[in-house]
Write a protein that holds these residues in place. Structure first.
Motif, PDB file in Angstrom:
ATOM      1  N   GLY A  27     -15.978  -7.732 -17.058  1.00 54.83           N
ATOM      2  CA  GLY A  27     -15.528  -8.259 -18.335  1.00 54.83           C
ATOM      3  C   GLY A  27     -15.624  -7.194 -19.413  1.00 54.83           C
ATOM      4  N   PHE A  42     -14.049 -14.625 -17.155  1.00 55.11           N
ATOM      5  CA  PHE A  42     -15.021 -13.628 -17.593  1.00 55.11           C
ATOM      6  C   PHE A  42     -15.958 -13.221 -16.476  1.00 55.11           C
ATOM      7  CE2 PHE A  42     -17.099 -17.646 -18.157  1.00 55.11           C
ATOM      8  CZ  PHE A  42     -18.454 -17.453 -18.224  1.00 55.11           C
ATOM      9  N   ARG A  43     -16.437 -11.984 -16.595  1.00 55.20           N
ATOM     10  CA  ARG A  43     -17.427 -11.435 -15.665  1.00 55.20           C
ATOM     11  C   ARG A  43     -18.480 -10.698 -16.476  1.00 55.20           C
ATOM     12  NH1 ARG A  43     -12.868  -8.960 -12.041  1.00 55.20           N
ATOM     13  NH2 ARG A  43     -12.394 -10.706 -10.643  1.00 55.20           N
ATOM     14  N   GLY A  94     -20.840 -13.960 -15.060  1.00 51.08           N
ATOM     15  CA  GLY A  94     -19.639 -14.572 -15.584  1.00 51.08           C
ATOM     16  C   GLY A  94     -19.387 -15.965 -15.036  1.00 51.08           C
ATOM     17  N   THR A 130     -13.845 -10.421 -26.306  1.00 48.76           N
ATOM     18  CA  THR A 130     -14.568 -11.629 -25.919  1.00 48.76           C
ATOM     19  C   THR A 130     -13.877 -12.867 -26.481  1.00 48.76           C
ATOM     20  OG1 THR A 130     -16.014 -11.547 -27.861  1.00 48.76           O
ATOM     21  CG2 THR A 130     -16.758 -10.370 -25.887  1.00 48.76           C
ATOM     22  N   CYS A 141     -14.153 -11.094 -21.532  1.00 48.09           N
ATOM     23  CA  CYS A 141     -12.953 -11.405 -20.756  1.00 48.09           C
ATOM     24  C   CYS A 141     -12.564 -10.254 -19.828  1.00 48.09           C
ATOM     25  CB  CYS A 141     -11.795 -11.708 -21.687  1.00 48.09           C
ATOM     26  SG  CYS A 141     -12.101 -13.036 -22.872  1.00 48.09           S
ATOM     27  N   VAL A 142     -12.064 -10.596 -18.645  1.00 49.52           N
ATOM     28  CA  VAL A 142     -11.479  -9.600 -17.750  1.00 49.52           C
ATOM     29  C   VAL A 142     -10.134  -9.205 -18.329  1.00 49.52           C
ATOM     30  CG1 VAL A 142     -10.538  -9.194 -15.441  1.00 49.52           C
ATOM     31  CG2 VAL A 142     -12.687 -10.457 -15.716  1.00 49.52           C
TER      32      VAL A 142
END
Length: 328
Positions: free
Chosen positions: A142, A188-189, A243, A147, A159-160
């Motif tokens: 992410g 997300f991660r 995430g 974000t 967010c990815v």
């Protein structure tokens, strides 16, 4: 482990369930398919797989929900969370869940082999794995500079922003002790190796690496094995990816299914070491309403809530008999 403490919290989220009765199905497997590790797939199959995952977002729910077929999977995983974690059903239920997911990908055009992610090869860093390549995999970590506020307003989600799932918006997110929150959010991660405590990843890598896995695989019986695998390498990969990989709506993360493909791969190897393990299934059922505390049996069912037919545990113990029809 942190992941197991999250499972306890998940018990406060997921509802109690009543399991329907099903009739056992006849064995029909005649030509078992062979599943392969992601890095063994051709570039064409890798791209086809990812295209099929994205296709699930365009398909209607099979459960009559307003959300997509993609979102059916985290919904079902949430629904049965307290049944499928922390007990005997963990391995057979997730084995069948991955199979149902592959069938959904087939409906979206994927014709390549079933696949999994052998993370024992990636102890130097998950972000270095080909599985997380933006070009040949599922994208990277992410982005802390991009974000989005979580649906409950509790935190900023990294967010990815690279790779094929950069624009993906899963609908559900479980926040204990609340029910699932809808409305969509960025995928997300939060990789542990990029956290403020990267030394934690070193500890995690020792658990999911070859030596840690070998210790788990040496478990002499099912009760010891499923506990060691779920609370060890399985939970550590969830925590390492972070995430979306919370215990309840973790199928939001496309890598969930490759991760659980590897869990099933290990389980299959453990079963192959001793034929008696194809019937080794025992333990106490948890969070099954009136059935809580009873001894599990091979005739217990694996509920899919309409994503696929409900099967019994017995029907998925051997992957080369019945509906599963695959090997490794």
């Amino acid at each position: 482990m942190k992941f197991l403490s999250m499972l306890v919290a998940a018990g406060a989220v997921a509802p109690a369930i009543a399991l329907p009765a099903v009739e056992p199905r006849a064995a029909t497997c005649t030509n078992p398919a062979k599943k392969v590790e992601w890095r063994q797939l051709s570039a064409e199959d890798q791209q086809s797989y990812i295209k099929a995952v994205l296709c699930l977002k365009t398909k209607p729910s099979k459960m009559g929900l307003e959300t997509s077929l993609y979102d059916d999977f985290p919904n079902v995983h949430f629904r049965y969370s307290t049944y499928i974690h922390g007990g005997a059903p963990f391995l057979p239920w997730h084995r069948y869940f991955v199979h149902v997911y592959l069938n959904a990908l087939r409906e979206c055009g994927y014709q390549g082999p079933g696949t999994y992610w052998d993370w024992t090869q990636d102890t130097a860093g998950l972000s270095l794995s080909a599985v997380m390549s933006p070009e040949t995999g599922f994208g990277g970590d992410g982005n802390k500079d991009q974000t989005e506020l979580s649906p409950d307003g509790a935190k900023q989600l990294p967010c990815v922003t690279e790779g094929p799932f950069a624009g993906l918006r899963p609908e559900y997110l479980a926040i204990s002790p609340k029910e699932m929150l809808g409305g969509g959010h960025c995928m997300f991660r939060e990789l542990a190796e990029h956290s403020s405590r990267p030394q934690d990843f070193v500890t995690m890598a020792a658990i999911f690496g070859p030596e840690g896995v070998a210790e788990v695989q040496a478990s002499p019986d099912f009760a010891m094995y499923h506990n060691a695998l779920e609370g060890g390498p399985h939970g550590v990969i969830h925590a390492s990816l972070g995430g979306e990989m919370n215990p309840t709506t973790s199928p939001n993360e496309p890598l969930f299914f490759l991760h659980h493909g590897q869990i099933d791969h290990l389980y299959w190897q453990w079963q192959q070491a001793n034929a008696s393990r194809l019937e080794d299934y025992n333990g106490v059922a948890s969070h099954l309403g009136e059935d809580k505390g009873r001894e599990v049996t091979l005739d217990d069912i694996l509920p899919m809530n309409g994503l696929g037919p409900d099967l019994t545990v017995r029907e998925v113990m051997d992957t080369v008999h019945g509906e599963l029809c695959y090997t490794y």
